[in-house]
Scaffold this motif. Structure first.
Motif, PDB file in Angstrom:
ATOM      1  N   MET A 113       0.842  -1.116  -0.214  1.00  8.43           N
ATOM      2  CA  MET A 113       0.644   0.036  -0.117  1.00  8.43           C
ATOM      3  C   MET A 113       0.936   1.100  -0.255  1.00  8.43           C
ATOM      4  N   GLU A 114       2.310   1.093   0.624  1.00  8.41           N
ATOM      5  CA  GLU A 114       2.980   2.055   0.501  1.00  8.41           C
ATOM      6  C   GLU A 114       3.566   2.709  -0.527  1.00  8.41           C
ATOM      7  N   ALA A 115       3.527   1.860  -1.825  1.00  6.69           N
ATOM      8  CA  ALA A 115       3.852   1.823  -2.652  1.00  6.69           C
ATOM      9  C   ALA A 115       2.752   3.279  -3.607  1.00  6.69           C
ATOM     10  N   LEU A 116       2.034   2.977  -3.197  1.00  5.24           N
ATOM     11  CA  LEU A 116       0.989   4.020  -4.336  1.00  5.24           C
ATOM     12  C   LEU A 116       1.361   5.231  -4.052  1.00  5.24           C
ATOM     13  N   PRO A 117       0.841   5.839  -5.219  1.00  6.95           N
ATOM     14  CA  PRO A 117       1.354   7.532  -4.987  1.00  6.95           C
ATOM     15  C   PRO A 117       0.494   8.325  -4.933  1.00  6.95           C
ATOM     16  N   THR A 118       0.570   9.019  -4.589  1.00  8.42           N
ATOM     17  CA  THR A 118      -0.214  10.113  -3.132  1.00  8.42           C
ATOM     18  C   THR A 118      -1.158  10.915  -4.939  1.00  8.42           C
ATOM     19  N   VAL A 119      -0.949  10.847  -5.406  1.00  5.36           N
ATOM     20  CA  VAL A 119      -0.888  11.699  -6.271  1.00  5.36           C
ATOM     21  C   VAL A 119      -2.792  11.196  -6.466  1.00  5.36           C
ATOM     22  N   ILE A 120      -2.847   9.641  -6.519  1.00  3.94           N
ATOM     23  CA  ILE A 120      -3.691   8.882  -7.344  1.00  3.94           C
ATOM     24  C   ILE A 120      -4.249   9.415  -6.033  1.00  3.94           C
ATOM     25  N   LEU A 121      -3.779   8.793  -4.427  1.00  4.78           N
ATOM     26  CA  LEU A 121      -4.914   8.815  -3.397  1.00  4.78           C
ATOM     27  C   LEU A 121      -5.127  10.262  -3.400  1.00  4.78           C
ATOM     28  N   GLY A 122      -4.649  11.062  -3.287  1.00  6.90           N
ATOM     29  CA  GLY A 122      -5.597  12.402  -3.492  1.00  6.90           C
ATOM     30  C   GLY A 122      -6.213  12.806  -4.484  1.00  6.90           C
ATOM     31  N   PHE A 123      -6.102  12.469  -6.197  1.00  3.86           N
ATOM     32  CA  PHE A 123      -7.079  12.569  -6.858  1.00  3.86           C
ATOM     33  C   PHE A 123      -8.449  11.732  -6.417  1.00  3.86           C
ATOM     34  N   LEU A 124      -8.278  10.017  -5.863  1.00  2.00           N
ATOM     35  CA  LEU A 124      -9.899   9.758  -5.343  1.00  2.00           C
ATOM     36  C   LEU A 124     -10.630  10.460  -4.381  1.00  2.00           C
ATOM     37  N   ALA A 125      -9.849  10.681  -3.795  1.00  2.00           N
ATOM     38  CA  ALA A 125     -10.145  12.182  -1.953  1.00  2.00           C
ATOM     39  C   ALA A 125     -10.429  12.688  -2.559  1.00  2.00           C
ATOM     40  N   GLY A 126     -10.437  13.675  -3.541  1.00  2.00           N
ATOM     41  CA  GLY A 126     -10.455  14.932  -3.901  1.00  2.00           C
ATOM     42  C   GLY A 126     -12.054  14.454  -4.840  1.00  2.00           C
ATOM     43  N   TRP A 160     -14.033  11.935  -5.413  1.00  2.00           N
ATOM     44  CA  TRP A 160     -14.602   9.972  -5.208  1.00  2.00           C
ATOM     45  C   TRP A 160     -14.838  10.469  -3.641  1.00  2.00           C
ATOM     46  N   LEU A 161     -13.858  10.201  -2.669  1.00  2.00           N
ATOM     47  CA  LEU A 161     -14.565   9.799  -1.445  1.00  2.00           C
ATOM     48  C   LEU A 161     -15.580  11.600  -0.337  1.00  2.00           C
ATOM     49  N   LEU A 195     -11.811  15.933   7.345  1.00  2.00           N
ATOM     50  CA  LEU A 195     -12.014  14.221   7.421  1.00  2.00           C
ATOM     51  C   LEU A 195     -11.797  13.492   6.415  1.00  2.00           C
ATOM     52  N   VAL A 196     -11.854  14.096   5.063  1.00  2.00           N
ATOM     53  CA  VAL A 196     -11.729  13.210   4.394  1.00  2.00           C
ATOM     54  C   VAL A 196      -9.902  13.680   4.002  1.00  2.00           C
ATOM     55  N   VAL A 197      -8.987  14.509   4.599  1.00  2.00           N
ATOM     56  CA  VAL A 197      -7.883  14.317   4.147  1.00  2.00           C
ATOM     57  C   VAL A 197      -7.643  12.917   5.364  1.00  2.00           C
ATOM     58  N   GLY A 198      -7.937  12.831   6.779  1.00  2.00           N
ATOM     59  CA  GLY A 198      -7.504  12.889   7.916  1.00  2.00           C
ATOM     60  C   GLY A 198      -7.870  10.706   6.924  1.00  2.00           C
ATOM     61  N   ILE A 199      -8.923  10.370   6.231  1.00  2.00           N
ATOM     62  CA  ILE A 199      -8.997   8.837   5.873  1.00  2.00           C
ATOM     63  C   ILE A 199      -8.118   8.549   4.889  1.00  2.00           C
ATOM     64  N   ALA A 200      -8.031  10.185   3.866  1.00  2.00           N
ATOM     65  CA  ALA A 200      -7.274   9.663   2.794  1.00  2.00           C
ATOM     66  C   ALA A 200      -5.546   9.517   3.270  1.00  2.00           C
TER      67      ALA A 200
END
Length: 734
Positions: free
Chosen positions: A477-490, A492-493, A586-591
């Motif tokens: 999971m640590e290898a996931l690019p943070t830009v993808i996590l940010g994209f999904l958080a902004g 979708w989440l 809240l979104v940032v905390g989860i993502a």
């Protein structure tokens, strides 16, 4: 050969370690080198001087220096504008103003410097408004500046006083309603004129229209001395001979009213000038005091003058004040020949230095703040180089509340740029620092319990086979690019949470309750059934209940909103005074917690797994249960590693950029509301650094933000290492 290899390894490791320390030191040095100019005060160096007689054929009333710092202009009492070479004082051209026959210049008033307006008050009660313009041409690829005097209201003077009394003091300002003219007559009346002009495109003739109004007299028979008008055409300021400033509301000139009178309590007022934007005024007194006063609106929507900042005083009485063109800085001269350089927003005194042997009469600064002209009472003009690149920054402007123009109270604000030249930069680092800590806090609240408890269970309770599946999966999971996590958080989440807010709180309540119930039910099943599941595989039983509980919380969310929140939980928050932004903490905390969990889990799991087996086996042999062994033996022994895991996760959360950039809304607010966004130091640097001018104040403040972020992580990591070593020493005897 072994000794040679040991020696090579020793020196290699030592060199690499020193290189790491040196690289870190170079990073600090580079950042500090970019930040250091913010700490420098102003500096003035005289490069030339000459007698004013070379420049003006009559008494000088006002001096101007254009942006290329080559041509100066002198407005004289004889009604002329004389242009001269700023460096040598050589006269270049002279424009005689079209004064009426027999009329003499009795006063000269100016607008804010960026408007370049000058008004001549005449002995006939008339005013002549001029503007100095400069045209550029490039013959033979050489820049040529041609100055000229234009008349925005036409060449015919405006009759400001119908009674024909001479004007002792005048003011002019270009506003959205036209040109506002103000004057004080010889018999102490205050006149106000509002004029508009139209230029015939064919003939070039200027026609004007307007009206003159007489304002109420000052109370108690006070004699008006100085007058100023603001750019909104709403306020008129008058300083009298009893150390008071009077504020008139002139938005409706026909019914202009005196809204307030304030005593300076600093001596008689000798100079008063609006700063650029005219949201505040600088007042100088006979005692040498210099102060800034803001136009502040009270709860009844009535403006009043409020003394906001006091600066270092000058030895003599203040004789002149010269505001800067695009900043809230200003220059002050006194009767002892001292020059003061100040900045309003930063509440900063940049220079107090004697530059003349006689009282200073006039100060002229260029629009780019690189050169200045000083005229003293002895008739000497000094040409000076000025270094004053970053006056907007001080400790108070960065870390304390600042009372900005147009605000009702001091605030922490980050708003570094705008579309207008009159914008007041607001560069408080407090909202960014709090935003950084806020994002890290909520991410850690999400990540620490899951990461540490997951590490404990994986390392101590799981079977090796199941641990071999879980641990690599989480570390991947640590290898996931943070830009993808940010994209999904902004994208979708954030909308998902907004539409299913009750599900968030339902999960927090029902998920732990479900786990307790499943565990309780499992413990009361017959042993014949429980023995079918090997020790360490019990966690697999929770997979289906967890999924079903999550689905149930989401499915029941709309019904909860209808039953308890009138159909919308977000609107219920708003009705109860709780702001809700779609992209919030809240979104940032989860993502970001999702991104931090692998770091905490991996380090903590290794620490727990490496607890010596003889300690746990000895505890079990003495009759302790497995949970008693975890709490009494495993946790204390592994605490240095667990603490390191938490600090590594915190450092990761503090320095995270892409997730907070895409999922927070980037609003620099100062609160810890979980339903509002924030702006972090790292995200702010990423957003604004590509757009700012190199070596500008904004540019260097962004480097200061980077230095603050680096210093924060350095201090936290240093403290964490000290605590880790003490924990390691304390539990090393186990």
């Amino acid at each position: 050969m072994r000794r040679l290899k040991d020696s090579i390894s020793k020196w290699g490791i030592t060199t690499a370690g020193l290189a790491v320390v040196g690289a870190l030191g170079l990073i600090f040095f580079y950042l500090f080198s970019e930040v250091f100019p913010l700490m420098k005060d102003a500096d003035v160096n005289v490069i030339e001087s000459y007698p004013v007689s070379q420049v003006s054929s009559a008494d000088n009333r006002h001096m101007v220096l254009e942006r290329y710092e080559q041509i100066g202009a002198s407005l004289t009492s004889a009604g002329s504008v004389e242009f001269f070479a700023a460096d040598q004082g050589k006269t270049m051209s002279r424009t005689q103003l079209p004064l009426p026959a027999g009329a003499k210049v009795t006063s000269v008033g100016t607008s804010t410097p960026n408007e370049r307006l000058a008004a001549y008050g005449l002995s006939s009660g008339e005013m002549l408004v001029t503007r100095i313009d400069y045209s550029l041409s490039y013959p033979n690829d050489q820049r040529k500046i041609t100055p000229e005097v234009v008349f925005p209201l036409g060449e015919a003077p405006i009759a400001l006083d119908p009674q024909g009394q001479s004007l002792r003091a005048v003011a002019v300002q270009a506003t959205g309603r036209g040109h506002v003219l103000a004057g004080i007559t010889a018999d102490n009346r205050i006149q106000l004129g509002v004029y508009t002009s139209r230029t015939n495109m064919i003939t070039g003739k200027v026609s004007t229209s307007g009206k003159v109004y007489t304002l109420p007299r000052l109370p108690n028979g006070a004699q008006a001395q100085i007058i100023q008008v603001d750019k909104t055409a709403r306020h008129l300021l008058v300083a009298d001979d009893s150390a008071q400033v009077h504020l008139f509301s002139v938005e409706k000139p026909a019914v202009a009213t005196l809204t307030g009178s304030v005593a300076t309590e600093r001596g008689q007022i000798t100079a008063m000038e609006f700063l650029v934007g005219t949201g505040s005024v600088v007042i100088g007194t006979e005692e040498g005091s210099v102060s800034q006063w803001l136009l502040v609106r009270n709860p009844n929507n009535i403006y009043h003058l409020l003394p906001t900042r006091d600066f270092d005083s000058l030895p003599g009485a203040i004789t002149t004040i010269a505001p800067e063109y695009t900043r809230r800085g200003f220059l002050v001269g006194d009767s002892e020949g001292y020059l003061g350089i100040y900045h309003g927003t930063a509440a900063r005194t940049l220079l107090v230095e004697q530059v003349a042997d006689a009282p200073i009469e006039q100060l002229a600064i260029s629009p780019i703040n690189g050169k200045m002209l000083i005229l003293d009472q002895a008739g000497l003009v000094q040409v000076t180089e000025l270094w004053n690149e970053h006056p907007e920054i001080s400790f108070s402007s960065l870390w304390q509340k600042v009372w900005y123009e147009g605000r009702s109270e001091p605030e922490y604000v980050w708003q570094a740029s705008s579309g207008g030249d009159e914008f007041e930069p607001k560069m408080s680092l407090v909202p960014l620092s709090i935003g950084t800590l806020k994002a890290a806090l909520f991410a850690m609240l999400f990540a620490i319990p899951l990461g540490i408890m997951g590490a404990l269970y994986t390392a101590y309770f799981m079977t090796p086979k199941m641990r071999g599946l879980v641990k690599p999966t989480i570390e991947i999971m640590e290898a996931l690019p943070t830009v993808i996590l940010g994209f999904l958080a902004g994208l979708w989440l954030a909308p998902f949470l907004e539409n299913h807010l009750p599900a968030v709180f339902s999960v927090l309540i029902l998920m732990p309750l479900m786990m307790v119930m499943v565990g309780y039910g499992w413990s009361h099943l017959p042993q014949s059934i429980r023995h079918r599941v090997s020790d360490g595989w019990e966690a697999a039983i929770l997979i289906v209940p967890i999924l079903l509980t999550g689905w149930f919380c989401v499915a029941i969310s709309p019904h909860i909103e209808v039953w308890f929140f009138d159909g919308s939980m977000r609107q219920w928050f708003t009705n109860n005074g709780i702001n809700y932004d779609q992209r919030n903490a809240l979104v940032v905390g989860i993502a970001m917690g999702f991104a931090v969990i692998p770091t905490i889990f991996s380090i903590a799991e290794d620490a727990v797994f490496n607890v010596p087996r003889h300690l746990t086996q000895g505890s079990l042999a003495l009759g302790a249960t497995r949970w008693q062994t975890v709490i009494g033996v495993v946790l204390p022994t592994a605490s240095p590693g667990i603490f390191s895991a938490v600090m590594m996760g915190f450092g990761r959360a503090v320095g995270e950029t892409m997730i907070v950039l895409m999922a927070t809304g980037n609003s620099p607010v100062v609160n810890f509301n979980i339903f509002e966004g924030m702006r972090t130091l790292s995200a702010n640097v990423a957003v604004e650094l590509p757009e700012t001018a190199v070596d500008s104040t904004h540019f260097r403040v962004l480097f200061l933000a980077s230095l603050v972020l680096l210093a924060l992580t350095f201090v936290v990591n240093t403290c964490a290492e000290i605590i880790r070593q003490r924990l390691r020493k304390r539990y090393s005897n186990l």
